[in-house]
Enzyme design. Structure first.
Site, short mmCIF file in Angstrom:
data_model
loop_
_atom_site.label_atom_id
_atom_site.label_comp_id
_atom_site.label_asym_id
_atom_site.label_seq_id
_atom_site.Cartn_x
_atom_site.Cartn_y
_atom_site.Cartn_z
N LYS A 1 -64.33 -38.04 -39.53
CA LYS A 1 -63.28 -37.92 -38.51
C LYS A 1 -62.94 -39.31 -37.95
O LYS A 1 -61.77 -39.64 -37.77
CB LYS A 1 -63.77 -37.01 -37.37
CG LYS A 1 -63.93 -35.54 -37.79
CD LYS A 1 -64.65 -34.74 -36.70
CE LYS A 1 -64.92 -33.31 -37.15
NZ LYS A 1 -65.71 -32.54 -36.17
N GLN B 1 -69.60 -33.07 -30.98
CA GLN B 1 -69.87 -32.50 -32.30
C GLN B 1 -70.93 -31.40 -32.22
O GLN B 1 -72.01 -31.61 -31.68
CB GLN B 1 -70.33 -33.63 -33.27
CG GLN B 1 -70.58 -33.16 -34.69
CD GLN B 1 -69.32 -32.63 -35.38
OE1 GLN B 1 -68.24 -33.20 -35.27
NE2 GLN B 1 -69.45 -31.52 -36.10
N ASP C 1 -60.80 -30.27 -29.59
CA ASP C 1 -61.33 -29.21 -30.46
C ASP C 1 -60.74 -27.85 -30.09
O ASP C 1 -60.90 -26.87 -30.83
CB ASP C 1 -62.86 -29.14 -30.36
CG ASP C 1 -63.55 -29.66 -31.62
OD1 ASP C 1 -62.88 -29.76 -32.67
OD2 ASP C 1 -64.76 -29.97 -31.55
#
Ligand code: NAD
Length: 280
Positions: A50, A94, A117
């Site tokens: 990412k 994460q 997210d």
């Protein structure tokens, strides 16, 4: 017959080109901050991928790699700092976090405007009520793949297998938004095979190798393979390879949905930056 492969790289490259053009028009550099706790190899690899794509398209990207023993309060404090930092547009924690950390309050602590997210309950609510907001990247990527290959969604029966907050549920909301008829299956669904057989579009998001076999698939179906398992060191999806002989369209694994997920994160970061900075 052999299915047409819906290639993640092709979809991701097109999106990256589009985002790079949008980036060139901005008079600021969006900033994305990753928080990774511990050294889980998959998490390390995901954040690396990412971060790399963010840098490629010119997003300022920072990785906070915290030790495994990081305490809940320390993580909450870092999120509060990043929320208050006006230069930060996106915050990504994460997952999965180490077991001693409770991810729910951590995700809820992120400013919803920086929640790239799309897991904050505010964004989840916005998604289900049809309002603009930040949408989880993997399900958003599924819609992007369908649109890239001009595959119709409206009126189609989509069977999604897996009901997590990360993939299955937001995928259901997004397909519903596009006027599909949605069935959401899970571990307690009875006669999964008969349900899947009715699907025009199958989304397999479980993490169990070969859960979807050729007999379960209607000819001409579109099959989107999201699940990932590691078998003998190799990454495999939820869809048996022979499904390619029945389905009309299929995402390969690897090389399918995962790649698009990462590109969608960049889109969310841009969206978050533009919306928040415009609202002052
Ligand atoms: P999860 O473990 O939270 O959810 C799995 C879901 O599968 C549950 O809702 C469960 O009810 C359902 N399930 C389990 N066994 C089943 C069975 N036998 N029949 C029907 N349903 C069953 O996982 P998740 O976070 O939603 O992720 C799902 C998979 O997708 C994982 O393999 C994950 O690694 C993968 N994933 C891929 C991407 C990508 O970009 N491709 C992104 C996120 C997650």
């Amino acid at each position: 017959m052999s299915a047409r492969l819906l290639k993640g790289k092709e979809v991701s490259d097109a999106l990256v080109t589009q985002l790079s053009q949008e980036m060139a028009k901005l008079n600021f550099q969006p900033k994305l901050v990753f928080i990774r706790v511990g050294d889980d190899p998959a998490s390390v690899a995901y954040v690396r991928g990412k971060n790399r794509l963010a840098e490629q398209i010119g997003i300022c990207s920072l990785v906070n790699a915290l030790p495994q023993e990081t305490k809940q309060a320390e993580l909450m404090e870092l999120i509060a700092e990043l929320n208050a930092d006006d230069s930060v547009d996106g915050i990504l924690v994460q997952l999965p976090l180490p077991e001693h950390l409770d991810s729910e309050p951590i995700l809820e602590a992120i400013d919803p405007r920086k929640d790239v997210d799309g897991f904050h309950p505010m964004n989840v609510g916005r998604l289900w009520t049809g309002q603009e907001g930040l949408v989880p990247c993997t399900p958003a990527g599924l819609i992007r793949i369908m649109d890239h290959y001009q595959l119709p969604i409206e009126g189609r029966h989509v069977v999604i297998i897996g009901r997590s907050n990360l993939v299955g549920k937001p995928a259901a909301a997004l397909f519903l938004r596009r006027h599909a008829t949605v069935s959401l299956a899970h571990s307690r669904t009875r006669n999964l095979a008969a349900l899947v057989k009715q699907a025009d579009i199958i989304v397999a998001a479980v993490g169990r190798q070969a859960l979807i076999t050729p007999e379960m698939v209607k000819p001409a179906a579109v099959v989107l393979d999201v699940g990932i398992s590691r078998v003998d060191g190799k990454l495999v999806g939820d869809v048996h390879p022979d499904v390619a002989e029945v389905a009309a369209h299929l995402t390969p694994m690897p090389g399918g949905t995962g790649r698009v997920t990462v590109a969608m994160l960049m889109q969310n970061t841009l969206q978050a930056a533009i919306v928040r900075r415009a609202s002052g």
